[in-house]
Design a protein around this motif. Sequence first.
Motif, PDB file in Angstrom:
ATOM      1  N   LEU A 122       0.822  -1.207   0.000  1.00 42.35           N
ATOM      2  CA  LEU A 122       0.000   0.000   0.000  1.00 42.35           C
ATOM      3  C   LEU A 122       0.860   1.262   0.000  1.00 42.35           C
ATOM      4  CD1 LEU A 122      -2.880  -0.941   2.483  1.00 42.35           C
ATOM      5  CD2 LEU A 122      -3.117  -0.398   0.050  1.00 42.35           C
ATOM      6  N   LEU A 123       1.929   1.251   0.797  1.00 37.49           N
ATOM      7  CA  LEU A 123       2.832   2.397   0.814  1.00 37.49           C
ATOM      8  C   LEU A 123       3.473   2.603  -0.552  1.00 37.49           C
ATOM      9  CD1 LEU A 123       4.469   4.657   2.090  1.00 37.49           C
ATOM     10  CD2 LEU A 123       6.054   2.928   2.971  1.00 37.49           C
ATOM     11  N   MET A 124       3.945   1.529  -1.158  1.00 36.00           N
ATOM     12  CA  MET A 124       4.573   1.638  -2.481  1.00 36.00           C
ATOM     13  C   MET A 124       3.577   2.158  -3.521  1.00 36.00           C
ATOM     14  SD  MET A 124       7.835   0.497  -2.354  1.00 36.00           S
ATOM     15  CE  MET A 124       8.433  -0.603  -3.646  1.00 36.00           C
ATOM     16  N   LEU A 125       2.325   1.738  -3.427  1.00 31.47           N
ATOM     17  CA  LEU A 125       1.301   2.202  -4.366  1.00 31.47           C
ATOM     18  C   LEU A 125       1.028   3.688  -4.177  1.00 31.47           C
ATOM     19  CD1 LEU A 125      -1.185  -0.805  -4.133  1.00 31.47           C
ATOM     20  CD2 LEU A 125       0.149  -0.144  -6.138  1.00 31.47           C
ATOM     21  N   CYS A 126       0.956   4.135  -2.929  1.00 27.89           N
ATOM     22  CA  CYS A 126       0.730   5.557  -2.662  1.00 27.89           C
ATOM     23  C   CYS A 126       1.878   6.403  -3.200  1.00 27.89           C
ATOM     24  CB  CYS A 126       0.564   5.785  -1.162  1.00 27.89           C
ATOM     25  SG  CYS A 126      -0.939   5.081  -0.455  1.00 27.89           S
ATOM     26  N   MET A 127       3.102   5.934  -3.004  1.00 22.55           N
ATOM     27  CA  MET A 127       4.264   6.656  -3.514  1.00 22.55           C
ATOM     28  C   MET A 127       4.285   6.641  -5.035  1.00 22.55           C
ATOM     29  SD  MET A 127       7.025   5.315  -0.671  1.00 22.55           S
ATOM     30  CE  MET A 127       8.408   6.276  -1.281  1.00 22.55           C
ATOM     31  N   TYR A 128       3.856   5.538  -5.624  1.00 20.97           N
ATOM     32  CA  TYR A 128       3.784   5.446  -7.086  1.00 20.97           C
ATOM     33  C   TYR A 128       2.806   6.496  -7.629  1.00 20.97           C
ATOM     34  CZ  TYR A 128       3.332   3.255 -11.702  1.00 20.97           C
ATOM     35  OH  TYR A 128       3.326   3.003 -13.057  1.00 20.97           O
ATOM     36  N   CYS A 129       1.637   6.619  -6.984  1.00 14.46           N
ATOM     37  CA  CYS A 129       0.649   7.597  -7.432  1.00 14.46           C
ATOM     38  C   CYS A 129       1.197   9.018  -7.348  1.00 14.46           C
ATOM     39  CB  CYS A 129      -0.615   7.472  -6.591  1.00 14.46           C
ATOM     40  SG  CYS A 129      -1.569   5.978  -6.920  1.00 14.46           S
ATOM     41  N   PHE A 130       1.927   9.317  -6.274  1.00 13.38           N
ATOM     42  CA  PHE A 130       2.524  10.644  -6.157  1.00 13.38           C
ATOM     43  C   PHE A 130       3.563  10.884  -7.250  1.00 13.38           C
ATOM     44  CE2 PHE A 130       6.391  12.797  -4.586  1.00 13.38           C
ATOM     45  CZ  PHE A 130       5.934  14.099  -4.721  1.00 13.38           C
TER      46      PHE A 130
END
Length: 221
Positions: A122-130
């Motif tokens: 989830l953290l990696m996905l949030c950073m990817y979106c940013f």
Amino acid sequence: MAGKLVYDFLSGIRFIYYNSAYERYEISLGQIARWLFGFALIFLVVGAVITGKRQIGMYTVVRHPNKRSWWQHHFLSCVFSGLVAAVFYWMVLYILDRSLGLDAGEPVRETMILLLWLTHVLLMLCMYCFLDQTPLSKLAAVILLMAEALTLVIAFFFCLYFVNISKFMFGTWGMYMQSKWADAVNGFSVFPVLLTECGMMALSFFAGLWRMHRKDWDYQE
């Protein structure tokens, strides 16, 4: 242990193997590749979702009254898509374990592995979106995979030549094998790390929103 494939692909890497007479430190490219493989597949799915959104960008933009509304919808839909891919990846490993007779029948340990891994996903996905909203959007997946791999390698070499700092390194936070649940002496404290990751998820959301407010109202930018 949990099912062998779930354990091998989702529990992470342990740097220290104890023997009665000495400590032996080792890490291999195969271990790193196995850990990163799932993230790479998940990024492929999210990348495809974002590409599809860009192709119909103007049709979706007009449905939202402001940038915050669009960003919130975009962020949550991309994260949800990645999470679905992650759960599917785990299910494939779990089913293979059961089908091949590799399941060790330890649901509690497997739940621990899954909790740490999914939170890190989830953290990696949030950073990817940013990162997708920055000039580095085309390199978002590469940057995150490199950050994961580099922090793993740095943690290993510090463990080998200096002191064990793996508990402070971003790339180990999703690993059951690096947590106190598996290594009470050297592992990271689980709940502070989970809270830190949740904070970083929120930061990624608001950083992306800030970035959106600095851009012209143009999805294609």
